[in-house]
Design an enzyme around this catalytic site. Structure first.
Site, mmCIF file in Angstrom:
data_model
loop_
_atom_site.group_PDB
_atom_site.id
_atom_site.type_symbol
_atom_site.label_atom_id
_atom_site.label_comp_id
_atom_site.label_asym_id
_atom_site.label_seq_id
_atom_site.Cartn_x
_atom_site.Cartn_y
_atom_site.Cartn_z
ATOM 1 N N ASP A 14 8.831 7.727 0.200
ATOM 2 C CA ASP A 14 7.600 6.953 0.321
ATOM 3 C C ASP A 14 7.499 6.134 -0.970
ATOM 4 O O ASP A 14 7.213 6.683 -2.039
ATOM 5 C CB ASP A 14 6.415 7.923 0.473
ATOM 6 N N LYS A 75 5.129 -3.381 -5.786
ATOM 7 C CA LYS A 75 5.015 -3.482 -4.327
ATOM 8 C C LYS A 75 4.051 -4.607 -3.916
ATOM 9 O O LYS A 75 4.114 -5.097 -2.798
ATOM 10 C CB LYS A 75 4.537 -2.127 -3.785
ATOM 11 N N GLU A 180 4.590 3.406 7.232
ATOM 12 C CA GLU A 180 3.957 4.557 6.577
ATOM 13 C C GLU A 180 3.054 5.356 7.519
ATOM 14 O O GLU A 180 3.196 6.589 7.605
ATOM 15 C CB GLU A 180 3.184 4.082 5.335
ATOM 16 N N ASP A 206 -4.761 4.918 6.660
ATOM 17 C CA ASP A 206 -3.904 5.074 5.475
ATOM 18 C C ASP A 206 -4.362 4.114 4.376
ATOM 19 O O ASP A 206 -4.055 2.921 4.406
ATOM 20 C CB ASP A 206 -2.446 4.790 5.900
#
Ligand code: AMP
Length: 610
Positions: A14, A75, A180, A206
């Protein structure tokens, strides 16, 4: 370590905006692998200094001292252009420098060993992936090659491609990119397998450090997970909440002292750390305080921060989260009452107001907190990695994943319109075609511009790539036809093929996003650089160990001296210790050989019997 590597299991990673996590299937279940500090998640942070490169906890721990060379949030940059308004907004908040590179790519500028270096977001991400790979290797005692890496469901094609490239630079064979929230649903499905007696509908909410995803899925008794719809924002998460707190504190500082600290990078970095800590405290207390000595121009800063203030500052973000949940349900044409479970994933779902608003949205339904919000994604990725490597365990073997594409894909047509070829939420893998025709008499070529997004005007969407289809046979406008086929693979990555119908001439293009994506040569250069960095890190660690050993030796001898009688030997030992200490003080960058030699010399003089 077993360097053959052929029997190392595939791992699940992850790769988070703020934290990353790695897991593997071992001894019939998933193990979350702790890093060298014993932590189950690792900060997605890389730091450079005159002496070394640090990744993970080491990098995060020194951020206040070295803010300009400590990189986080890679990211948020990956697969984006420098001129992207979100990138421009972030740059204003980051203490490190980002410049415009070739083809509008963002480049992060750091100073490493006295030299200026320009790094791409893929390179920084590859360093974090490399650290996760090493963590797994230390645990398994084998060289790891294969990995499943997760990305936010709402990542577009460029962001997925760039993440895959980051994996390649880290020396990983990325066997699959998965979403994810889907990974979290796998974790939930596996954990609750015996309780799932009929098809259930789950909503995965999420909310992490930098991204927000909502996924609506069904999980069937046998293990089939089918994504019905996804929605989200690849630029919304805990970091944004921190930024609002930082802005508020800076405003309060200005109000009290009439001094603007926003240009002071070190102060901003320290303030951000303190705000993030305060935010976590506010998830369990209703009040906390932020206290920083000598924050700016020697002024100490102290202020109380209430949960109510935190909620007020971030309410627009929380509202956006709930609106996204509603949009996802409406996309899937599903009523709230049909949702059996609402699963919370990501560190920011610990915020009480987020939980409360979500519960209200689902008519006070209990939220599912049985999956670990920090680890569920890596857990699901590792299950997938194990399945793809042929694990025969029934729980893994029976797992079938049916995902969707998060954003519509299409091409520009006359009048700057986006003509959609694959609508959003279409199950993947998929292949869809559309026929187009020429717009001018005797047109010999046409430019195909491929976009991803939901806006009607092509330019308002994300340009994935452009190519020219030439060799169109001469004919009046509208007569020559060509077919464009869009194909999305299991990783959510797109290939476009054009075919001129009358000549059967074909042109196949993997949309490489040439405006921003790394070339093959660049990736190869970065792989070489990654090896160089790794060797330098290892050399640095050896040198640090040798310097420590020399320090220990000095300390031991000083202790011996304390209990010795005066005499020639004592004098000799003292002289040797003083000489070595002085040498260490005046020698800023001794080599490994020199350090080892100094220790041997000191021992030979002071401990001849050893
Ligand atoms: P993730 O990307 O899932 O690792 O989430 C990391 C984000 O969750 C960071 O922005 C953290 O500050 C945030 N976070 C972690 N724990 C808490 C907490 N107890 N309360 C609020 N935010 C948290």
């Amino acid at each position: 370590m077993d360097r053959r590597g052929n029997d190392a299991p595939a791992i699940g990673i992850d790769l988070g905006t703020t934290y990353s996590c790695v897991a593997v299937w071992k001894h019939d279940h998933i193990q979350i692998i702790p890093n060298d500090q014993g932590n189950r998640t690792t900060p997605s942070c890389v730091a450079f200094s005159d002496a070394e490169r640090l990744i993970g906890d080491g990098a995060k721990n020194q951020v206040a001292m070295n803010p300009a060379n400590t990189i986080f949030d890679a990211k948020r940059l990956i697969g984006r252009r420098f001129s992207d308004s979100k990138v421009q907004d972030d740059i204003k908040l980051w203490p490190f420098r980002v410049i415009q590179g070739p083809a509008d790519t963002p480049k992060i500028v750091v100073s490493y060993k006295g030299e200026e270096k320009e790094l791409s977001a893929e390179e920084v991400s590859s360093m974090i992936l490399g650290k996760m790979k090493e963590t797994a290797e230390a645990y398994l005692g084998k060289v790891v090659k294969d990995a499943v890496i997760t990305v936010p469901a709402y990542f577009n094609d460029s962001q997925r491609q760039a993440t895959k490239d980051a994996g390649a630079i880290a020396g990983l064979n990325v066997i699959r990119i998965i979403n994810e929230p889907t990974a979290a649903a796998i974790a939930y499905g596996l954990d609750n397998k015996s309780d799932i007696t009929c098809k259930i509908t789950v909503l995965v909410f999420d909310l992490g450090g930098g991204t927000f995803d909502v996924s609506l899925l069904t999980i069937a008794k046998g293990g089939t997970i089918e994504v019905k719809a996804v929605a989200g924002d690849t630029h919304l998460g805990g970091e944004d909440f921190d930024s609002r707190m930082v802005d508020h504190c800076a405003w309060e500082f200005k109000r009290r002292w009439n001094k603007d600290l926003t240009g002071n990078k070190r102060a901003l970095g320290r303030l951000r750390c303190a705000c993030e800590k305060a935010k976590r405290i506010l998830s369990c207390s209703i009040q906390t305080s932020i206290e920083i000595d000598g924050l700016h121009e020697g002024i100490d800063f102290s202020m109380k921060f209430s949960r109510a203030k935190f909620e007020e500052l971030n309410m627009s973000y929380f509202d956006k989260c709930i609106a996204t949940v509603n949009a996802c349900l409406s996309d899937a044409k599903m009523k709230k009452s049909c949702v059996n479970e609402v699963i919370l994933v990501g560190g920011s779902t610990r915020i009480p107001k987020v939980q409360c608003m979500l519960q209200e949205c689902f008519e006070r339904k209990e939220l599912c907190k049985s999956v670990n919000p920090d680890e569920a994604v890596a857990y699901g990725a590792a299950v997938m990695a194990s399945k793809l490597s042929g694990n025969n365990d029934k729980r893994v073997r029976d797992l079938i994943l049916l995902d969707v594409t998060p954003l519509s894909l299409g091409q520009e047509t006359k009048g700057e319109k986006l003509t959609v070829v694959i609508p959003r939420n279409t199950p993947v893998p998929t292949k869809k075609s559309k026929e187009f025709h020429t717009c001018h008499d005797n047109q010999s070529h046409t430019t195909i511009s491929v976009y991803q997004g939901e806006r009607a005007r092509s330019k308002d969407n994300h340009l994935l790539g452009e190519y020219t289809l030439s060799g169109l046979p001469p004919a009046p406008k509208g007569i020559t036809k060509f077919r464009n086929s869009f194909e999305i693979d299991n990783n959510g990555i797109l290939t476009v093929t054009s075919e001129i119908l009358s000549t059967r001439k074909r042109k196949k293009v993997t949309i490489t996003n040439e405006n921003g994506r790394l070339s093959k040569e660049e990736i190869e250069r970065m792989i070489e650089d990654a090896d160089k960095y790794k060797q330098e890190d290892q050399e640095y660690m050896k040198k640090a160990a040798a310097a420590n050993a020399l320090d220990d030796c000095i300390y031991d001898i000083k202790n011996m001296i304390k209990s010795m009688e005066h005499g020639e030997r004592l004098k000799k030992m003292k002289k040797a210790v003083d000489y070595t200490t002085d040498w260490l003080d005046h020698n800023q960058a001794p080599s490994l050989d020199e350090l080892q030699h100094m220790k041997e010399h000191l021992k030979a003089v002071c401990m001849p019997t050893f």
